[in-house]
Scaffold this motif. Structure first.
Motif, mmCIF file in Angstrom:
data_model
loop_
_atom_site.group_PDB
_atom_site.id
_atom_site.type_symbol
_atom_site.label_atom_id
_atom_site.label_comp_id
_atom_site.label_asym_id
_atom_site.label_seq_id
_atom_site.Cartn_x
_atom_site.Cartn_y
_atom_site.Cartn_z
ATOM 1 N N ALA A 13 -2.394 -9.563 1.371
ATOM 2 C CA ALA A 13 -3.099 -8.936 2.312
ATOM 3 C C ALA A 13 -2.479 -8.822 3.585
ATOM 4 O O ALA A 13 -2.807 -7.771 4.476
ATOM 5 N N ARG A 14 -1.693 -9.722 4.128
ATOM 6 C CA ARG A 14 -0.891 -9.641 5.308
ATOM 7 C C ARG A 14 0.172 -8.445 5.101
ATOM 8 O O ARG A 14 0.019 -7.723 6.308
ATOM 9 N N THR A 15 0.595 -8.220 4.152
ATOM 10 C CA THR A 15 1.639 -7.133 4.120
ATOM 11 C C THR A 15 0.731 -5.763 4.090
ATOM 12 O O THR A 15 1.160 -4.636 4.855
ATOM 13 N N ALA A 16 -0.443 -5.790 3.357
ATOM 14 C CA ALA A 16 -1.064 -4.655 3.326
ATOM 15 C C ALA A 16 -1.750 -4.270 4.656
ATOM 16 O O ALA A 16 -2.035 -3.207 4.987
ATOM 17 N N ARG A 17 -2.306 -5.448 5.435
ATOM 18 C CA ARG A 17 -2.804 -5.118 6.864
ATOM 19 C C ARG A 17 -2.049 -4.309 7.731
ATOM 20 O O ARG A 17 -2.252 -3.470 8.271
ATOM 21 N N GLN A 18 -0.677 -4.669 7.730
ATOM 22 C CA GLN A 18 0.301 -3.901 8.580
ATOM 23 C C GLN A 18 0.445 -2.326 7.945
ATOM 24 O O GLN A 18 0.469 -1.676 8.915
ATOM 25 N N VAL A 19 0.539 -2.316 6.778
ATOM 26 C CA VAL A 19 0.270 -0.684 6.322
ATOM 27 C C VAL A 19 -0.780 -0.275 6.884
ATOM 28 O O VAL A 19 -0.616 1.226 7.358
ATOM 29 N N PHE A 20 -1.834 -0.673 6.510
ATOM 30 C CA PHE A 20 -3.342 -0.094 6.691
ATOM 31 C C PHE A 20 -3.224 0.219 8.265
ATOM 32 O O PHE A 20 -3.907 1.281 8.923
ATOM 33 N N TRP A 21 -2.505 -0.997 9.154
ATOM 34 C CA TRP A 21 -2.535 -0.779 10.707
ATOM 35 C C TRP A 21 -1.711 0.326 11.025
ATOM 36 O O TRP A 21 -2.029 1.230 11.996
ATOM 37 N N ASP A 22 -0.704 0.483 10.474
ATOM 38 C CA ASP A 22 0.223 1.684 10.846
ATOM 39 C C ASP A 22 -0.318 2.976 10.769
ATOM 40 O O ASP A 22 -0.343 3.849 11.236
ATOM 41 N N ARG A 23 -0.833 3.093 9.385
ATOM 42 C CA ARG A 23 -1.189 4.575 8.764
ATOM 43 C C ARG A 23 -2.485 4.835 8.608
ATOM 44 O O ARG A 23 -3.112 6.005 8.337
ATOM 45 N N GLY A 24 -3.411 3.758 8.953
ATOM 46 C CA GLY A 24 -4.962 3.964 8.584
ATOM 47 C C GLY A 24 -5.152 3.921 7.046
ATOM 48 O O GLY A 24 -4.468 4.047 6.191
ATOM 49 N N TYR A 25 -6.479 3.790 7.265
ATOM 50 C CA TYR A 25 -6.810 3.641 5.461
ATOM 51 C C TYR A 25 -6.741 4.675 4.607
ATOM 52 O O TYR A 25 -6.184 4.688 3.602
ATOM 53 N N GLU A 26 -7.173 6.041 5.329
ATOM 54 C CA GLU A 26 -7.147 7.259 4.497
ATOM 55 C C GLU A 26 -5.760 7.651 4.126
ATOM 56 O O GLU A 26 -5.408 8.346 3.202
ATOM 57 N N ASP A 27 -4.871 7.421 5.154
ATOM 58 C CA ASP A 27 -3.482 7.842 5.131
ATOM 59 C C ASP A 27 -2.414 6.922 4.250
ATOM 60 O O ASP A 27 -1.622 7.404 4.136
ATOM 61 N N THR A 28 -3.058 5.895 3.748
ATOM 62 C CA THR A 28 -2.350 4.888 3.253
ATOM 63 C C THR A 28 -2.753 5.085 1.603
ATOM 64 O O THR A 28 -3.911 5.218 1.212
ATOM 65 N N ALA A 29 -1.515 5.509 0.791
ATOM 66 C CA ALA A 29 -1.944 5.742 -0.657
ATOM 67 C C ALA A 29 -1.449 4.619 -1.437
ATOM 68 O O ALA A 29 -0.809 3.858 -1.017
ATOM 69 N N LEU A 30 -1.856 4.598 -2.640
ATOM 70 C CA LEU A 30 -1.482 3.599 -3.562
ATOM 71 C C LEU A 30 0.098 3.309 -3.538
ATOM 72 O O LEU A 30 0.557 2.075 -3.614
ATOM 73 N N PRO A 31 0.828 4.078 -3.756
ATOM 74 C CA PRO A 31 2.219 4.307 -3.586
ATOM 75 C C PRO A 31 2.781 3.499 -2.469
ATOM 76 O O PRO A 31 3.839 2.634 -2.741
ATOM 77 N N ASP A 32 2.166 3.833 -1.337
ATOM 78 C CA ASP A 32 2.651 2.949 0.015
ATOM 79 C C ASP A 32 2.315 1.463 -0.263
ATOM 80 O O ASP A 32 3.191 0.630 0.203
ATOM 81 N N LEU A 33 1.385 1.257 -0.744
ATOM 82 C CA LEU A 33 0.792 -0.317 -1.003
ATOM 83 C C LEU A 33 1.761 -0.987 -2.034
ATOM 84 O O LEU A 33 2.216 -1.981 -1.956
ATOM 85 N N GLU A 34 1.998 -0.187 -2.955
ATOM 86 C CA GLU A 34 2.856 -0.704 -4.100
ATOM 87 C C GLU A 34 4.332 -1.023 -3.340
ATOM 88 O O GLU A 34 4.815 -2.359 -3.600
ATOM 89 N N ARG A 35 4.572 -0.026 -2.811
ATOM 90 C CA ARG A 35 6.181 -0.119 -2.192
ATOM 91 C C ARG A 35 6.113 -1.264 -1.060
ATOM 92 O O ARG A 35 7.008 -2.290 -1.317
ATOM 93 N N ALA A 36 5.184 -1.612 -0.185
ATOM 94 C CA ALA A 36 5.233 -2.452 0.611
ATOM 95 C C ALA A 36 4.941 -3.864 0.191
ATOM 96 O O ALA A 36 5.557 -4.871 0.490
ATOM 97 N N THR A 37 4.096 -4.156 -0.754
ATOM 98 C CA THR A 37 3.763 -5.311 -1.470
ATOM 99 C C THR A 37 4.920 -5.721 -2.544
ATOM 100 O O THR A 37 4.755 -6.870 -2.923
ATOM 101 N N GLY A 38 5.544 -4.766 -2.897
ATOM 102 C CA GLY A 38 6.398 -4.940 -4.254
ATOM 103 C C GLY A 38 5.488 -5.340 -5.316
ATOM 104 O O GLY A 38 6.185 -5.817 -6.360
ATOM 105 N N LEU A 39 4.262 -4.732 -5.420
ATOM 106 C CA LEU A 39 3.406 -5.108 -6.530
ATOM 107 C C LEU A 39 2.931 -3.734 -7.048
ATOM 108 O O LEU A 39 3.040 -3.014 -6.714
ATOM 109 N N ASN A 40 2.857 -3.760 -8.592
ATOM 110 C CA ASN A 40 2.367 -2.811 -9.231
ATOM 111 C C ASN A 40 1.043 -2.606 -8.929
ATOM 112 O O ASN A 40 0.089 -3.689 -8.651
ATOM 113 N N ARG A 41 0.634 -1.517 -8.971
ATOM 114 C CA ARG A 41 -0.906 -0.997 -9.194
ATOM 115 C C ARG A 41 -1.649 -2.065 -9.899
ATOM 116 O O ARG A 41 -2.544 -2.152 -9.544
ATOM 117 N N SER A 42 -1.303 -2.229 -11.051
ATOM 118 C CA SER A 42 -2.184 -2.978 -12.169
ATOM 119 C C SER A 42 -2.308 -4.238 -11.215
ATOM 120 O O SER A 42 -3.532 -4.639 -11.532
#
Lengths: 192, 192
Positions: A13-42
């Motif tokens: 959640a902390r990592t995702a927070r930074q991504v959402f903070w930087d890029r906003g909710y709508e501009d953050t795509a799943l691949p961005d979150l996968e990359r940042a968190t190191g986690l797979n979509r699943s």
DNA sequence: CGTATTGTGAACTGACCATTTCACTATAGA
DNA sequence: TCTATAGTGAAATGGTCAGTTCACAATACG
């Protein structure tokens, strides 16, 4: 029995927070979150259910680790007289000196208010509660610092001060200098 | 020679302005704009080039027909002493009494700041200019109303007042009552 | 009528997105 | 080794969107 978890939801959640903070909710795509968190979509979907679920966790984390720590000194039973000034000076420094997330991106919650997500009622509730927390904390700070004022004057000063903090957060991404001026104005009012 | 135009770009921009104001840029789809303007995609693209082009025209229209008329009484050579109070009272009424677009949707420009569009540099420039216009106008209003203050005090009051107006606009969609309080605080400061 | 311009309708393109699914790998304790 | 849980990888699904294209209709002037 079974493999042990290799991550905690708070970290993610902390990592995702930074991504959402930087890029906003709508501009953050799943691949961005996968990359940042190191986690797979699943894995993300297993833990948080949806992109929105992860965002809600990120907002929780934002309140817990960014907002509340700043407000904490204003919320005790006995508030230091200098607490409010310390808070404002901290904000001012974040907005003008460094390249902090706050200066670069403004407030995660206030930004969301203007985005498509801002039409969501549950998010509006969270923002309204945050707004209320901020006003309550600042009111306590004003009471500690300006015991010379009567209650009505304290309340009015607290509303003004809260408003200036809000305005600064709303405008900082577009004009950091103007945001700094607003915080300075708040300081001047508190000190007078 | 040739068919005559059946619409003007100003009319279309005005209609589009309302749609963008209600729903935000990202949540407004081409079919929404076709429906609202009564124009076909092809015509929209012929006149405005892109969705973004139409949005820019809508922003222009917003400044021309919503923002500037409100600020006009603060911008003459000789500003009425009551002009600033009139302006603030108008804002207050819009925010608390009726179901005005401003109370329901906040400020078109400030909302855009937090949305994905807010990362666009040219939009940030427009918002910064608007912010500046507002401060300049309020500064003139303060000077007219509070000739008893010295210049530094006037400036500080103007910054505070501008900030409170900004904060009110930023928060009104989420909490109209709080926005009203902010405008009242500004009034109190101006009058004192 | 002839011709130039304005506007429509509708289908299409290409891209991006969240979400789902599933077979597969990895690691823990019994 | 057996089994339960954690996590991966990749593909597929279904939807939405902005922007393009083009044949066609409407209306003005000469």
């Amino acid at each position: 029995m079974g493999r042990i978890r290799t991550f905690t939801e708070v970290e993610v959640a902390r990592t995702a927070r930074q991504v959402f903070w930087d890029r906003g909710y709508e501009d953050t795509a799943l691949p961005d979150l996968e990359r940042a968190t190191g986690l797979n979509r699943s894995s993300i979907y297993h833990s948080f259910g949806s992109k929105r679920g992860l965002f809600d966790a990120a907002v929780e984390n934002y309140l817990d680790e960014v907002i509340r720590p700043r407000l904490a000194p204003l919320r005790g039973d006995t508030v230091e007289s200098a607490a409010l000034e310390t808070y404002l000076l901290g904000l001012h420094a974040a907005m003008t000196e460094g390249h902090t997330a706050l200066a670069a991106n403004g407030c995660l919650l206030l930004n969301a208010t203007g985005s498509p997500l801002g039409r969501d009622a549950s998010l509006q509730t969270v923002v309204a509660a945050y707004c209320d927390d901020l006003r309550t904390a600042i009111t306590a700070g004003v009471a500690a610092r300006r015991a010379d004022l009567d209650e009505a004057e304290q309340k009015s000063l607290a509303v003004t001060c809260t408003g200036l903090v809000f305005a600064a957060m709303a405008i900082v991404r577009v004009n950091a200098a103007a945001a700094g001026d607003l915080i300075e104005a708040a300081l001047a009012q508190v000190r007078r």
